[in-house]
Design an enzyme around this catalytic site. Structure first.
Site, PDB file in Angstrom:
ATOM      1  N   ALA A 211      43.674  53.697  34.780  1.00 43.74           N
ATOM      2  CA  ALA A 211      42.217  53.681  34.974  1.00 43.74           C
ATOM      3  C   ALA A 211      41.676  52.278  34.688  1.00 43.74           C
ATOM      4  O   ALA A 211      42.443  51.345  34.479  1.00 43.74           O
ATOM      5  CB  ALA A 211      41.566  54.702  34.054  1.00 43.74           C
ATOM      6  N   ASN A 212      40.371  52.123  34.694  1.00 47.22           N
ATOM      7  CA  ASN A 212      39.755  50.841  34.334  1.00 47.22           C
ATOM      8  C   ASN A 212      38.475  51.101  33.557  1.00 47.22           C
ATOM      9  O   ASN A 212      38.105  52.245  33.305  1.00 47.22           O
ATOM     10  CB  ASN A 212      39.497  50.001  35.595  1.00 47.22           C
ATOM     11  CG  ASN A 212      38.558  50.711  36.553  1.00 47.22           C
ATOM     12  OD1 ASN A 212      37.413  50.977  36.223  1.00 47.22           O
ATOM     13  ND2 ASN A 212      39.062  51.059  37.735  1.00 47.22           N
ATOM     14  N   ARG A 213      37.792  50.035  33.164  1.00 46.60           N
ATOM     15  CA  ARG A 213      36.677  50.158  32.218  1.00 46.60           C
ATOM     16  C   ARG A 213      35.333  50.448  32.872  1.00 46.60           C
ATOM     17  O   ARG A 213      34.303  50.389  32.214  1.00 46.60           O
ATOM     18  CB  ARG A 213      36.534  48.863  31.409  1.00 46.60           C
ATOM     19  CG  ARG A 213      37.702  48.585  30.516  1.00 46.60           C
ATOM     20  CD  ARG A 213      37.426  47.359  29.658  1.00 46.60           C
ATOM     21  NE  ARG A 213      38.655  46.870  29.071  1.00 46.60           N
ATOM     22  CZ  ARG A 213      39.230  47.416  27.999  1.00 46.60           C
ATOM     23  NH1 ARG A 213      38.678  48.452  27.411  1.00 46.60           N
ATOM     24  NH2 ARG A 213      40.347  46.908  27.530  1.00 46.60           N
ATOM     25  N   ALA A 277      34.745  51.027  41.012  1.00 46.20           N
ATOM     26  CA  ALA A 277      35.862  50.140  40.683  1.00 46.20           C
ATOM     27  C   ALA A 277      37.136  50.930  41.022  1.00 46.20           C
ATOM     28  O   ALA A 277      37.729  51.580  40.168  1.00 46.20           O
ATOM     29  CB  ALA A 277      35.829  49.761  39.209  1.00 46.20           C
TER      30      ALA A 277
END
Ligand code: C5P
Length: 400
Positions: A211-213, A277
């Site tokens: 995943a990402n932030r 994102a």
């Protein structure tokens, strides 16, 4: 002061969620609304008219046959002298009486006599909400044009039981009221928009993912701003912890592949804004079972493969929306990278921002963006994500 000068009649009926109505009064008044409170007899068992009246800075109406109140305002004027009636909490009992057009107390009489829009925030035990009688009453009220917000799923205050029946939070109710009373011009009325938001989760195995932030704050704000300008918005959101924006259809997805499917299913559209994102890579074959750690062996290698580029796919799609907007989160060479992305991805403009950790943009509440199009680069000042969303929506509206 989004509700400046708006007159809201707040009917509090008898449920434990009435404690939240005290906060609701404050939130409405903070936004400039005048709140006139009306309490049923049962409501007064949960919160006192003294507290309600003090927060509303108004007289609390309670009785159908109060000589004082009838001379002063009267139930018909009470029903008419407002821009909106909000019932929070709305009990199963009050809804049942409304559905049958009963008028045995002040609250139900006012609700029968009004021609203002009515918004109900139901709160009750999940079994009561699920009961066939309540289902019938809700269907009747909806077809009578009564609006609903909630109830939400979660834990019940009194029993600790979980299920659908919690009253919506005061800020959610306020946002709904703001949307209902919004008389601003609607330049995007009749236009459809797709917005992607949040991160994607790419499964490694049933319990792990990449995943990402991304928080989804900017994407959700843009969906809300476009909806406020009248667009019919489908928000395709990766996993986020944000509330659904008001007046927007939300489709929840996990992975980039799911997101592309959901976006394609929402075509045709006039506008598409790709804020998500999206993970660039996913694990080539995610394991059906949890990958086990084996004593003495190193970590299992992860083979990655490229995800579909949703913006690029839609930017070159045969039903390409009239206006396609992309984002470019970069940590270096922000403008040059955004310019390269314009043509490659088939976007009309790219909203470029620097997401270096020092900027605090990723996950934060503020954003500083540059709008890169074939006409050049616009530098916007440091703004809240809500302000960026409003400006962007206005710029999109200008393109039509
Ligand atoms: O190439 P890059 O990831 O920097 O491009 C960012 C833009 O492309 C964003 O608008 C993002 O939502 C979109 N994007 C996408 N699908 C991907 C990767 C990025 O829609 N797989």
């Amino acid at each position: 002061m989004t509700l400046a000068g708006k007159r809201i009649l707040l009917i509090i009926s008898g449920g434990i969620a009435a404690y939240k109505s005290l906060d609701l009064i404050r939130r409405l008044r903070e936004r400039g609304a005048e709140v006139r409170p009306l309490m049923t007899r049962a409501a007064q068992e949960f919160v006192t008219p003294l507290a309600v009246g003090a927060l509303a800075a108004d007289h609390v109406y309670t009785d159908l046959f109060s000589r004082e109140d009838e001379q002063d305002v009267g139930h018909i004027r009470l029903a008419r002298d407002c821009d909106l009636i909000c019932v929070a909490p709305a009990t199963a009992d009050l809804m049942a009486r409304m559905a049958h057009g009963m008028a045995g107390d002040l609250a139900s009489t006012v609700l029968l006599a009004t021609n203002a829009p009515v918004l109900l925030a139901p709160a009750m035990n999940p079994a009561m909400w699920a009961h066939a009688a309540t289902r019938r009453n809700v269907a009747t009220l909806r077809s009578d044009g009564i609006g609903f917000i909630g109830p939400m799923a979660g834990e019940m205050a009194e029993t600790g039981e979980a299920g659908e029946g919690r009253m919506a939070e005061p800020l959610q109710i306020v946002a709904h009221i703001e949307a209902l009373l919004d008389d601003a011009p609607k330049p995007l009325k009749g236009k459809t928009a797709i917005v992607t938001s949040g991160p994607t989760h790419e499964p490694i195995d049933p319990v792990r993912y990449i995943a990402n932030r991304s928080s989804g704050k900017q994407g959700h704000a843009i969906a809300a701003s476009l909806a406020r300008l009248g667009a019919e918005v489908t928000l395709v959101s990766g996993p986020v912890t944000l509330a659904d924006p008001v007046g927007v259809t939300v489709v929840r997805v996990e992975s980039a592949a799911n997101m592309l499917d959901a976006v394609t299913a929402a075509l045709p559209a006039d506008i598409a804004v790709f804020v998500a994102a999206v993970a660039d890579w996913r694990v080539a074959t995610s394991a059906a079972n949890k990958i086990k750690k084996k004593e003495g062996e190193g970590p299992a290698p992860l083979e990655l493969t490229e995800n579909p580029d949703i913006l690029k796919t839609i930017g070159h799609h045969q039903s390409r929306p009239h206006l396609v907007v992309g984002f470019a989160a970069e940590t270096a060479d922000v403008v040059a990278n955004a310019q390269a992305k314009l043509a490659r991805k088939g976007a009309d403009f790219i909203v470029a921002n620097d997401v270096s950790p020092a900027t605090g943009i990723m996950g934060g509440d503020r954003n500083r963006v540059r709008i890169v199009s074939k006409d050049g680069v616009e530098d916007w000042p440091d703004l809240s994500k809500g302000e960026v969303a409003d400006r962007l929506a206005a710029r999109i509206a200008k393109a039509f």
